[in-house]
Each structure stands twice: as structure tokens, then as C-alpha cells.
Write a protein that holds these residues in place. Structure first.
Motif, PDB file in Angstrom:
ATOM      1  N   GLU A 113       0.834  -1.215   0.000  1.00 29.94           N
ATOM      2  CA  GLU A 113       0.000   0.000   0.000  1.00 29.94           C
ATOM      3  C   GLU A 113       0.864   1.258   0.000  1.00 29.94           C
ATOM      4  O   GLU A 113       0.610   2.196  -0.750  1.00 29.94           O
ATOM      5  N   VAL A 114       1.893   1.266   0.831  1.00 32.57           N
ATOM      6  CA  VAL A 114       2.802   2.418   0.907  1.00 32.57           C
ATOM      7  C   VAL A 114       3.528   2.580  -0.432  1.00 32.57           C
ATOM      8  O   VAL A 114       3.634   3.689  -0.956  1.00 32.57           O
ATOM      9  N   ASN A 135       5.400  11.513   2.529  1.00 33.02           N
ATOM     10  CA  ASN A 135       5.181  10.697   3.740  1.00 33.02           C
ATOM     11  C   ASN A 135       3.969  11.143   4.553  1.00 33.02           C
ATOM     12  O   ASN A 135       3.172  10.318   5.012  1.00 33.02           O
ATOM     13  N   LYS A 136       3.820  12.456   4.744  1.00 33.65           N
ATOM     14  CA  LYS A 136       2.711  12.969   5.544  1.00 33.65           C
ATOM     15  C   LYS A 136       1.362  12.613   4.900  1.00 33.65           C
ATOM     16  O   LYS A 136       0.420  12.200   5.592  1.00 33.65           O
ATOM     17  N   GLU A 137       1.273  12.739   3.579  1.00 35.60           N
ATOM     18  CA  GLU A 137       0.028  12.406   2.874  1.00 35.60           C
ATOM     19  C   GLU A 137      -0.270  10.910   2.962  1.00 35.60           C
ATOM     20  O   GLU A 137      -1.425  10.509   3.122  1.00 35.60           O
ATOM     21  N   LYS A 154      -3.590   9.244   4.577  1.00 31.45           N
ATOM     22  CA  LYS A 154      -4.427   8.377   3.739  1.00 31.45           C
ATOM     23  C   LYS A 154      -4.606   6.984   4.355  1.00 31.45           C
ATOM     24  O   LYS A 154      -5.690   6.408   4.297  1.00 31.45           O
ATOM     25  N   LEU A 155      -3.535   6.447   4.961  1.00 30.86           N
ATOM     26  CA  LEU A 155      -3.598   5.105   5.540  1.00 30.86           C
ATOM     27  C   LEU A 155      -3.933   5.114   7.034  1.00 30.86           C
ATOM     28  O   LEU A 155      -4.013   4.053   7.655  1.00 30.86           O
ATOM     29  N   ASN A 156      -4.082   6.331   7.594  1.00 29.04           N
ATOM     30  CA  ASN A 156      -4.417   6.475   9.008  1.00 29.04           C
ATOM     31  C   ASN A 156      -3.378   5.805   9.906  1.00 29.04           C
ATOM     32  O   ASN A 156      -3.714   5.045  10.821  1.00 29.04           O
ATOM     33  N   VAL A 203       5.135   5.261   8.482  1.00 32.33           N
ATOM     34  CA  VAL A 203       5.342   5.397   7.035  1.00 32.33           C
ATOM     35  C   VAL A 203       6.836   5.353   6.723  1.00 32.33           C
ATOM     36  O   VAL A 203       7.276   4.634   5.818  1.00 32.33           O
ATOM     37  N   ILE A 204       7.608   6.114   7.488  1.00 33.10           N
ATOM     38  CA  ILE A 204       9.059   6.154   7.276  1.00 33.10           C
ATOM     39  C   ILE A 204       9.660   4.763   7.467  1.00 33.10           C
ATOM     40  O   ILE A 204      10.518   4.322   6.702  1.00 33.10           O
ATOM     41  N   SER A 205       9.181   4.048   8.487  1.00 31.15           N
ATOM     42  CA  SER A 205       9.654   2.695   8.750  1.00 31.15           C
ATOM     43  C   SER A 205       9.319   1.756   7.575  1.00 31.15           C
ATOM     44  O   SER A 205      10.161   0.967   7.146  1.00 31.15           O
TER      45      SER A 205
END
Length: 195
Positions: free
Chosen positions: A136-137, A147-149, A153-155, A161-163
Motif C-alpha cells: 500500500e505504501v 510521507n505525511k500524505e 491516507k492510511l491512518n 510510514v518512514i519505517s
């Protein structure tokens, strides 16, 4: 389990063109070995039939057509601008943006070069298996989200996200967004025209 490393030859007298294409191909095929030759003689002095593909300048192609016609499924002619296929040999327009060039290479791979080594894909899939969340990412990264978006989006948190992005990069060995986009297209996670 055989470890097949694809070897690709770039025959291009223009050093900048050869190095630029080599850099892109190394991102797209991190497990591949890419060699550049400024002349046909350099290729012949090497082991010319060991290569899975030849990216050949139009000038060298026309000077040595007989050699490349015999290797038609492996040959791609580098052209300055859009040109029709030559005797069934695809061309690659080298005068386009990096994103378009990457997409063109992917379309060429889909055109027939992906089937050259069908046993490679399952081995890579098992070795680089991404989790559903990482996929998904990956898809959102290829669509240009930051990353912030992606987190919104994925909550999930920004740290998560960074990980995930770090894990994707480590598993695939691909650091650039264009390289990740190519991987996503090759594995059916996104369509070429959705990037």
C-alpha cells in the motif's frame, strides 16, 4: 536454486548518454550487470553473446545490422526522437524526461523482454516479499504522495510510514522513486498510466 544475473550491454559512443542509461538501468535492475561499450569493436572484443540485452545507438546498429538482426529479441535501438520499429526491433527515444524514459523502458520490457527470463520473477518475489501494508505504501509513493500524505491516507503515524519506506528500500534494494515505480509496474501493483 540458480542465481541468474542478467548482463546488459550498452553500445553508445556518447559517454553521457551511455552513463545516463546505465544509471537508470542499474536502478531498474539492481541485480543486473550493465556494461558500456563506445564501439562495436569493444563489444566483439568482449564476449558478445553473453548479454541478455543490447541497447545500441542507431549509428552502431546501422553499421552492424546483420549482427543485431540475428539477436532481434535482445536488441533495442537508441534513437533521438520517436521512430518506427526497425525490422521488428524496438526503439527507445533517449530524448525524453527521465520519468518518460523509465516508462518507455518498462513498456519495452512488457513488449517482450520480460519473458526472456521467466524463472527470475518468482525467485525475486519470494526473496523480496513485501507485506500488504508495504505494498500500500509503495503504491502511494509511486503516485507521488509524500510521507505525511501517505500517513493521513492510511491512518498511520508518520514514523510508521518512514519505517515502511525503509523496509521497502532494504528489501528491494531500490532507493529512487522512479525505480520503485518500475518495480510496482513490473509486479502488477500499479498500471503504467497511473504513475
Amino acid at each position: 536454486m540458480t542465481n541468474h544475473t542478467p548482463e546488459i550491454a550498452i553500445l553508445e559512443p556518447n559517454t553521457l548518454t551511455a552513463l545516463g542509461l546505465r544509471t537508470i538501468l542499474e536502478e531498474l535492475i539492481p541485480e543486473g550487470v550493465i556494461r558500456t561499450f563506445p564501439s562495436f569493436g569493444g563489444l566483439i572484443a568482449d564476449t558478445p553473446d553473453m548479454y541478455a540485452h543490447y541497447f545500441v545507438s542507431a549509428q552502431i546498429y546501422f553499421e552492424h545490422t546483420a549482427f543485431f538482426i540475428e539477436r532481434r529479441p535482445k536488441t533495442i535501438v537508441l534513437a533521438a526522437g520517436e521512430q518506427p520499429q526497425l525490422n521488428g526491433i524496438p526503439t527507445l527515444n533517449i530524448c525524453q524526461s527521465q520519468d518518460r524514459l523509465v516508462k518507455s523502458i518498462m513498456e519495452l520490457r512488457r513488449y517482450g523482454h520480460a519473458s526472456s527470463h521467466p524463472s527470475d520473477v518468482p525467485a525475486q518475489d519470494m526473496e523480496h516479499e513485501l507485506s500488504p501494508r508495504e505494498i500500500e505504501v509503495l503504491v502511494l509513493v509511486t503516485r507521488g504522495l509524500i510521507n505525511k500524505e501517505i500517513a493521513e491516507k492510511l491512518n498511520i503515524s508518520l514514523t510508521t510510514v518512514i519505517s515502511h519506506r525503509k523496509n521497502i528500500t532494504e528489501k528491494l534494494g531500490i532507493k529512487s522513486v522512479s525505480g520503485l515505480a518500475v518495480y510496482a509496474v513490473m509486479h502488477g501493483y500499479v498500471e503504467v498510466d497511473r504513475i
